[in-house]
Design a protein around this motif. Structure first.
Motif, mmCIF file in Angstrom:
data_model
loop_
_atom_site.group_PDB
_atom_site.id
_atom_site.type_symbol
_atom_site.label_atom_id
_atom_site.label_comp_id
_atom_site.label_asym_id
_atom_site.label_seq_id
_atom_site.Cartn_x
_atom_site.Cartn_y
_atom_site.Cartn_z
ATOM 1 N N LEU A 1 0.851 -1.184 0.000
ATOM 2 C CA LEU A 1 0.000 0.000 0.000
ATOM 3 C C LEU A 1 0.889 1.236 0.000
ATOM 4 O O LEU A 1 1.655 1.464 0.944
ATOM 5 N N PHE A 2 0.782 2.037 -1.047
ATOM 6 C CA PHE A 2 1.611 3.232 -1.157
ATOM 7 C C PHE A 2 0.950 4.451 -0.516
ATOM 8 O O PHE A 2 1.635 5.415 -0.177
ATOM 9 N N THR A 3 -0.370 4.430 -0.357
ATOM 10 C CA THR A 3 -1.066 5.514 0.329
ATOM 11 C C THR A 3 -1.492 5.016 1.693
ATOM 12 O O THR A 3 -2.337 4.122 1.810
ATOM 13 N N LEU A 4 -0.873 5.578 2.726
ATOM 14 C CA LEU A 4 -1.143 5.167 4.103
ATOM 15 C C LEU A 4 -1.351 6.400 4.975
ATOM 16 O O LEU A 4 -0.721 7.439 4.751
ATOM 17 N N PRO A 5 -2.208 6.304 5.977
ATOM 18 C CA PRO A 5 -2.359 7.420 6.917
ATOM 19 C C PRO A 5 -1.142 7.496 7.836
ATOM 20 O O PRO A 5 -0.338 6.554 7.918
ATOM 21 N N ASP A 6 -1.006 8.625 8.515
ATOM 22 C CA ASP A 6 0.113 8.784 9.449
ATOM 23 C C ASP A 6 0.065 7.745 10.556
ATOM 24 O O ASP A 6 1.106 7.236 10.986
ATOM 25 N N GLU A 7 -1.133 7.433 11.018
ATOM 26 C CA GLU A 7 -1.322 6.420 12.045
ATOM 27 C C GLU A 7 -2.387 5.440 11.575
ATOM 28 O O GLU A 7 -3.423 5.852 11.052
ATOM 29 N N PRO A 8 -2.187 4.132 11.753
ATOM 30 C CA PRO A 8 -3.227 3.181 11.344
ATOM 31 C C PRO A 8 -4.467 3.342 12.204
ATOM 32 O O PRO A 8 -4.366 3.549 13.418
ATOM 33 N N PRO A 9 -5.647 3.265 11.606
ATOM 34 C CA PRO A 9 -6.875 3.406 12.395
ATOM 35 C C PRO A 9 -7.134 2.173 13.252
ATOM 36 O O PRO A 9 -6.657 1.078 12.935
ATOM 37 N N PRO A 10 -7.875 2.336 14.330
ATOM 38 C CA PRO A 10 -8.248 1.161 15.124
ATOM 39 C C PRO A 10 -9.217 0.274 14.359
ATOM 40 O O PRO A 10 -10.004 0.754 13.542
ATOM 41 N N ILE A 11 -9.141 -1.017 14.631
ATOM 42 C CA ILE A 11 -10.061 -1.991 14.033
ATOM 43 C C ILE A 11 -10.946 -2.526 15.145
ATOM 44 O O ILE A 11 -10.475 -3.225 16.053
ATOM 45 N N LEU A 12 -12.225 -2.187 15.094
ATOM 46 C CA LEU A 12 -13.190 -2.658 16.082
ATOM 47 C C LEU A 12 -13.928 -3.855 15.513
ATOM 48 O O LEU A 12 -14.308 -3.864 14.338
ATOM 49 N N VAL A 13 -14.134 -4.871 16.342
ATOM 50 C CA VAL A 13 -14.753 -6.108 15.890
ATOM 51 C C VAL A 13 -16.191 -6.183 16.380
ATOM 52 O O VAL A 13 -16.467 -5.950 17.557
ATOM 53 N N SER A 14 -17.089 -6.510 15.472
ATOM 54 C CA SER A 14 -18.512 -6.601 15.781
ATOM 55 C C SER A 14 -18.834 -7.902 16.508
ATOM 56 O O SER A 14 -18.258 -8.955 16.212
ATOM 57 N N ALA A 15 -19.775 -7.815 17.445
ATOM 58 C CA ALA A 15 -20.175 -9.013 18.195
ATOM 59 C C ALA A 15 -21.633 -8.907 18.598
ATOM 60 O O ALA A 15 -22.086 -7.858 19.042
ATOM 61 N N TYR A 16 -22.357 -10.042 18.459
ATOM 62 C CA TYR A 16 -23.754 -10.129 18.891
ATOM 63 C C TYR A 16 -23.987 -11.322 19.806
ATOM 64 O O TYR A 16 -25.117 -11.579 20.196
ATOM 65 N N GLY A 17 -22.930 -12.035 20.135
ATOM 66 C CA GLY A 17 -23.045 -13.185 21.018
ATOM 67 C C GLY A 17 -21.729 -13.409 21.736
ATOM 68 O O GLY A 17 -20.714 -12.776 21.426
ATOM 69 N N ALA B 1 -18.435 -14.390 19.598
ATOM 70 C CA ALA B 1 -17.880 -13.269 18.846
ATOM 71 C C ALA B 1 -17.312 -12.211 19.788
ATOM 72 O O ALA B 1 -16.297 -11.574 19.479
ATOM 73 N N ALA B 2 -17.950 -12.014 20.939
ATOM 74 C CA ALA B 2 -17.444 -11.032 21.901
ATOM 75 C C ALA B 2 -16.074 -11.434 22.423
ATOM 76 O O ALA B 2 -15.177 -10.590 22.590
ATOM 77 N N THR B 3 -15.890 -12.725 22.661
ATOM 78 C CA THR B 3 -14.587 -13.214 23.110
ATOM 79 C C THR B 3 -13.541 -13.033 22.017
ATOM 80 O O THR B 3 -12.409 -12.613 22.283
ATOM 81 N N ALA B 4 -13.917 -13.321 20.780
ATOM 82 C CA ALA B 4 -12.998 -13.128 19.659
ATOM 83 C C ALA B 4 -12.641 -11.653 19.496
ATOM 84 O O ALA B 4 -11.479 -11.302 19.245
ATOM 85 N N ALA B 5 -13.635 -10.793 19.654
ATOM 86 C CA ALA B 5 -13.380 -9.353 19.549
ATOM 87 C C ALA B 5 -12.376 -8.902 20.590
ATOM 88 O O ALA B 5 -11.524 -8.040 20.324
ATOM 89 N N ALA B 6 -12.455 -9.460 21.784
ATOM 90 C CA ALA B 6 -11.493 -9.128 22.841
ATOM 91 C C ALA B 6 -10.102 -9.619 22.499
ATOM 92 O O ALA B 6 -9.100 -8.990 22.861
ATOM 93 N N GLU B 7 -10.019 -10.727 21.768
ATOM 94 C CA GLU B 7 -8.721 -11.333 21.468
ATOM 95 C C GLU B 7 -7.963 -10.592 20.376
ATOM 96 O O GLU B 7 -6.742 -10.414 20.471
ATOM 97 N N PHE B 8 -8.665 -10.149 19.310
ATOM 98 C CA PHE B 8 -7.900 -9.562 18.205
ATOM 99 C C PHE B 8 -8.426 -8.210 17.727
ATOM 100 O O PHE B 8 -7.952 -7.673 16.719
#
Length: 317
Positions: free
Chosen positions: A158-174, A177-184
């Motif tokens: 990727l040649f176009t990058l922001p100064d800082e990488p944005p956070p990645i939030l993980v969706s969870a409805y159970g 998935a909530a445990t996975a969201a906490a892990e990564f």
């Protein structure tokens, strides 16, 4: 302290209107924006489903300094995670005041269009974890390759990058998935007053916690109920149907069982009393969320902006 956001509902509005809504939301005093990323609307009546990443280009030129999030993208089937990494990096570069990438395991409604097998949820969670790893790898810059169980990336940079990488939030409805969201994940993204935030926190989750409240504001509650029933009956469907119906037509058939009384008893807020909206937000905060974004159902966004600007947002200043 809670941050209050506004939903750019891609399923209900054309892209140029969404750009105008973004500017109006910032002017009204909302702290951030969230845009939905779907290939289809839930039902045909909603009428739209523009490509969220193109819409965000317009939004970036229409706002001054309000952060924006995608809530949420599914980077495991319809769009390869390398393409999501590029799209998100570009948008983050255009939004120096803040961008958040929400990701999830998706719904059959949007992801089946490329003709691939729709895996069970446990497999999709594995795919999502790989996808997040790929996105973060590409955001580090340089030429990268990746070979996992589900995805391959070859000689990508990727040649176009922001100064800082944005956070990645993980969706969870159970809980799984909530445990996975906490892990990564770098935070949690969900919809409604769900208690998954507790599971996520117990599993060691850290970072911002986003949830959406669906409302239908009108001067008369009966009008609001009728509007919500016409434009967003899918929210009252029971169980896990929303994740497994393949087309808007199937959703329309399923929504035939949804009555206006079901809408009254659903999580959609139709009370025009400002105190009810303030209380709903406060309940989400008490449940553990620090970012609450509001989805106004139906065509009338102007009255909603006026109502929230004058009657609701001042309660949280």
């Amino acid at each position: 302290m809670v941050e209050l956001g506004y939903t750019l509902s891609s399923e209900e509005h054309p892209p140029t209107d969404l750009v105008e809504h973004a500017a109006r939301a910032e002017e009204t005093g909302f702290d951030f924006l969230s845009v939905s990323d779907h290939f289809h609307p839930w039902i045909g009546k909603q009428g739209h489903s523009p490509f969220a990443w193109a819409t965000l280009g317009g939004v970036s030129r229409a706002i001054e300094d309000v952060p924006v999030g995608v809530g949420v993208n599914c980077p495991i089937m319809r769009i390869h995670p390398a393409n999501v990494a590029q799209a998100a990096a570009t948008v983050a570069d255009m939004l120096p005041d803040g961008f958040v990438l929400g990701v999830g395991t998706g719904e059959l409604l949007n992801e089946h269009v490329v003709g691939e097998h729709w895996p069970e949820h446990a497999t999709r969670l594995e795919m999502l974890e790989e996808a997040v790893e790929i996105i973060r790898t590409l955001w580090r810059g340089g030429q990268r390759s990746y070979r996992g169980e589900h995805f391959t990336v070859q000689n990508a940079r990727l040649f176009t990058l922001p100064d800082e990488p944005p956070p990645i939030l993980v969706s969870a409805y159970g809980p799984r998935a909530a445990t996975a969201a906490a892990e990564f994940g770098d935070g949690l993204w969900t919809v409604g007053p769900q208690d998954v935030v507790n599971t996520w926190a117990d599993a060691g989750g850290e970072g911002p916690r986003y949830t959406q409240l669906s409302v239908c504001y009108a001067e008369d509650e009966e009008e609001a109920v009728e509007t919500a029933h016409e434009w967003w009956p899918n929210s009252a469907l029971p169980g896990e149907l929303a994740g497994h119906l393949p087309t808007p037509t199937h959703f329309e058939q399923a929504c035939e069982m949804v009555s206006t009384e079901d809408i009254r008893e659903s999580s959609i807020l139709t009370d025009p009393n400002p105190a009810a909206h303030v209380t709903s937000i406060e309940e989400a905060v008490d449940a553990g969320y620090d970012h609450v974004y509001v989805h106004q159902i139906g065509p009338d966004q102007a009255s909603f902006f006026e109502f929230y600007g004058e009657e609701v947002l001042p309660a949280f200043e």
